[in-house]
Enzyme design. Sequence first.
Site, PDB file in Angstrom:
ATOM      1  N   LYS A  23      -5.346  18.711   9.892  1.00  0.00           N
ATOM      2  CA  LYS A  23      -6.669  18.704   9.268  1.00  0.00           C
ATOM      3  C   LYS A  23      -7.273  17.319   9.464  1.00  0.00           C
ATOM      4  CE  LYS A  23      -8.387  17.501   5.585  1.00  0.00           C
ATOM      5  NZ  LYS A  23      -9.596  16.924   6.214  1.00  0.00           N
ATOM      6  N   GLU A  45       0.812   7.220   4.728  1.00  0.00           N
ATOM      7  CA  GLU A  45       0.290   5.953   5.264  1.00  0.00           C
ATOM      8  C   GLU A  45      -1.003   5.688   4.520  1.00  0.00           C
ATOM      9  OE1 GLU A  45       1.768   4.004   7.285  1.00  0.00           O
ATOM     10  OE2 GLU A  45       3.274   5.241   8.260  1.00  0.00           O
ATOM     11  N   CYS A  84      -6.696  -0.054   7.933  1.00  0.00           N
ATOM     12  CA  CYS A  84      -5.764  -0.290   6.826  1.00  0.00           C
ATOM     13  C   CYS A  84      -5.064  -1.626   7.022  1.00  0.00           C
ATOM     14  CB  CYS A  84      -4.755   0.839   6.757  1.00  0.00           C
ATOM     15  SG  CYS A  84      -3.964   1.130   8.337  1.00  0.00           S
ATOM     16  N   GLU A 129      -9.601  -2.770  -1.207  1.00  0.00           N
ATOM     17  CA  GLU A 129      -9.655  -2.733   0.244  1.00  0.00           C
ATOM     18  C   GLU A 129     -11.139  -2.789   0.648  1.00  0.00           C
ATOM     19  OE1 GLU A 129      -8.086   0.974   1.662  1.00  0.00           O
ATOM     20  OE2 GLU A 129      -7.235   0.024   3.423  1.00  0.00           O
TER      21      GLU A 129
HETATM   22  P1  NAD Z   1      -9.458   9.503   2.524  1.00  0.00           P
HETATM   23  O1  NAD Z   1      -8.257   9.403   1.658  1.00  0.00           O
HETATM   24  O2  NAD Z   1     -10.771   9.684   1.876  1.00  0.00           O
HETATM   25  O3  NAD Z   1      -9.299  10.706   3.542  1.00  0.00           O
HETATM   26  C1  NAD Z   1      -8.203  10.833   4.414  1.00  0.00           C
HETATM   27  C2  NAD Z   1      -8.032  12.285   4.757  1.00  0.00           C
HETATM   28  O4  NAD Z   1      -7.735  12.992   3.564  1.00  0.00           O
HETATM   29  C3  NAD Z   1      -9.270  12.959   5.338  1.00  0.00           C
HETATM   30  O5  NAD Z   1      -8.866  13.927   6.274  1.00  0.00           O
HETATM   31  C4  NAD Z   1      -9.878  13.629   4.132  1.00  0.00           C
HETATM   32  O6  NAD Z   1     -10.654  14.752   4.477  1.00  0.00           O
HETATM   33  C5  NAD Z   1      -8.626  14.057   3.400  1.00  0.00           C
HETATM   34  N1  NAD Z   1      -8.811  14.279   1.968  1.00  0.00           N
HETATM   35  C6  NAD Z   1      -9.670  13.680   1.110  1.00  0.00           C
HETATM   36  N2  NAD Z   1      -9.543  14.214  -0.132  1.00  0.00           N
HETATM   37  C7  NAD Z   1      -8.561  15.158  -0.042  1.00  0.00           C
HETATM   38  C8  NAD Z   1      -7.959  16.048  -0.961  1.00  0.00           C
HETATM   39  N3  NAD Z   1      -8.319  16.094  -2.226  1.00  0.00           N
HETATM   40  N4  NAD Z   1      -6.988  16.866  -0.507  1.00  0.00           N
HETATM   41  C9  NAD Z   1      -6.584  16.839   0.772  1.00  0.00           C
HETATM   42  N5  NAD Z   1      -7.127  16.029   1.695  1.00  0.00           N
HETATM   43  C10 NAD Z   1      -8.098  15.189   1.301  1.00  0.00           C
HETATM   44  O7  NAD Z   1      -9.419   8.230   3.456  1.00  0.00           O
HETATM   45  P2  NAD Z   1     -10.443   7.842   4.607  1.00  0.00           P
HETATM   46  O8  NAD Z   1     -11.645   7.261   3.950  1.00  0.00           O
HETATM   47  O9  NAD Z   1     -10.623   8.965   5.571  1.00  0.00           O
HETATM   48  O10 NAD Z   1      -9.612   6.731   5.378  1.00  0.00           O
HETATM   49  C11 NAD Z   1      -9.580   5.436   4.947  1.00  0.00           C
HETATM   50  C12 NAD Z   1      -8.301   5.147   4.196  1.00  0.00           C
HETATM   51  O11 NAD Z   1      -7.191   5.455   5.025  1.00  0.00           O
HETATM   52  C13 NAD Z   1      -8.162   3.684   3.852  1.00  0.00           C
HETATM   53  O12 NAD Z   1      -7.660   3.540   2.545  1.00  0.00           O
HETATM   54  C14 NAD Z   1      -7.153   3.183   4.871  1.00  0.00           C
HETATM   55  O13 NAD Z   1      -6.443   2.045   4.472  1.00  0.00           O
HETATM   56  C15 NAD Z   1      -6.280   4.365   5.034  1.00  0.00           C
HETATM   57  N6  NAD Z   1      -5.559   4.295   6.301  1.00  0.00           N
HETATM   58  C16 NAD Z   1      -4.234   4.003   6.263  1.00  0.00           C
HETATM   59  C17 NAD Z   1      -3.526   3.889   7.435  1.00  0.00           C
HETATM   60  C18 NAD Z   1      -2.064   3.565   7.398  1.00  0.00           C
HETATM   61  O14 NAD Z   1      -1.418   3.797   8.398  1.00  0.00           O
HETATM   62  N7  NAD Z   1      -1.517   3.052   6.312  1.00  0.00           N
HETATM   63  C19 NAD Z   1      -4.160   4.094   8.659  1.00  0.00           C
HETATM   64  C20 NAD Z   1      -5.520   4.390   8.676  1.00  0.00           C
HETATM   65  C21 NAD Z   1      -6.201   4.498   7.470  1.00  0.00           C
END
Ligand code: NAD
Length: 496
Positions: free
Chosen positions: A190, A266, A300, A397
Amino acid sequence: MTKESPMNVDHEARLLAKVPDGLFIGGRWRPATDGTRFDVHDPATGKGVKEVADATVADGTAALDAACDAFPVWAAAPARVRAEILRRAFDLVQERAEELALLMTIEMGKPLAEARGEVAYGGEFLRWFSEEAVRVQGRYGPNPAGTGRMVVTHHPVGPCFLITPWNFPLAMVTRKVAPALAAGCTVVIKPAALTPLTTLAMVQILHEAGVPDGVVNVVTTTRTGVVSEAIIRDPRLRKLSFTGSTPVGQKLLAQAATGVLRTSMELGGNAPFVVFDDADLDRAVDGAIAAKFRNIGQACTAANRIIVHRSIVDEFTHRVTERVGAFRTGRGTEHGVTIGPLIDERAVVRTGELVDDAVGRGATVRAGGGAVDGPGAFFAATVLSDVQPGSAILREEIFGPVLAIVPFDDEDEAVRIANDTEYGLVSYVYTENLARGQRMVERLETGMMGLNVGVVSDASAPFGGWKLSGLGREGGTEGIHEYLQTKYTLTPDPFV
Ligand code: NAD
């Protein structure tokens, strides 16, 4: 910001037309069961670029059905077969590198040069795990009492659900799909609704590379919560791998408790970037620029807090400000652009609030400081010095192009500031003193560290965090074990 030439516009339209717009389930592209679709936008213009299918709960379940049906055959396939499919996918990514890069720039906004870098990095997971697939080994040996033989073997965990974020639309997918497939697992992916196109193009590549029907399935959806929860709570699912924000990760961990799922998380980061007075300043400035402004600060691993020894902080600030002054902001497809748009208007507002809060508490704006007039979600590359303790920008962040500088006086203080966060993904340290560098390796509470280096990501290395930054590792020799479970078998001593 310059206008796009009509030739480029045509080229982009042709590329977008080639990208599938359906759900990929059981080896077939299909619309959502209720026929709904949603728009994907270019954050540099705010305009819709393509509509894709908006999966329902029933579609999510159908995707899991397909992954479950395909699992026994894929799990039993020789590792060499799985490896060669992944290798073919790697080759196809190389062939289509330019198209994939442009697609990412269109839907996510990063400058084209960085998008090419992500294709190289993301593609590497396919090659690395094609090599790891054939090296899953067990153990055989006598038990300590000498009464039997112990055999330890590894087996694919089963159908997996992979949820990816928008900031690295290609690499976050390959970093999960490649080890899962190498291990013999089947998957439902997804992608983030903001950037589904790169995933759809990648899945087309996996299909062309020979991945059997049902082994990889994709549901694009804006009904994220309900579609995901139904899959996570389905007793047939065995593993959840999530990359995204910590609050969403925490929620998903609670859902995953129902099925006692294997999980890889992650999550967010708040990386300290520490520059000692004995650092090579040229290197440190280069490192800070890369660690902060890569991906328009939306990583991240982005340096969130630049912690600089007081004796060099003025010189350091002057040099980074000069560098930032030479940046060019614009649509990522334009030549020479270094700062593309943020992902959406909400991100611009949030970044502005963090800057305003820091300035209100005494920080000085050395460059940038606010949004850039649209169209598009642009925020000026910003340098803040003298950021005061208690500022939200040091706790949260940032996820935007804002470099926040905090001075320190001695090593203990640097360590205290660096570790003063609930996150623990990565840290960066610049020093020419070997013993000090070693002390920092031992003292900083992060899963990864760049010692005189500003970018650490590598497919062959275990990527992952401590504390609220997550669970598990992606990449490296560790990565495939996230998708394997262990079995121990005892047999009697064969000589008795
Ligand atoms: P997000 O948590 O908003 O979304 C990530 C994913 O989760 C998306 O596919 C989103 O549609 C899905 N999602 C959101 N709410 C959900 C729910 N209730 N149930 C299931 N899925 C859901 O994050 P984002 O804004 O897309 O990405 C940025 C974040 O990701 C930052 O905090 C960043 O640090 C983190 N990130 C971490 C890494 C790592 O490897 N540690 C790598 C890249 C990004």
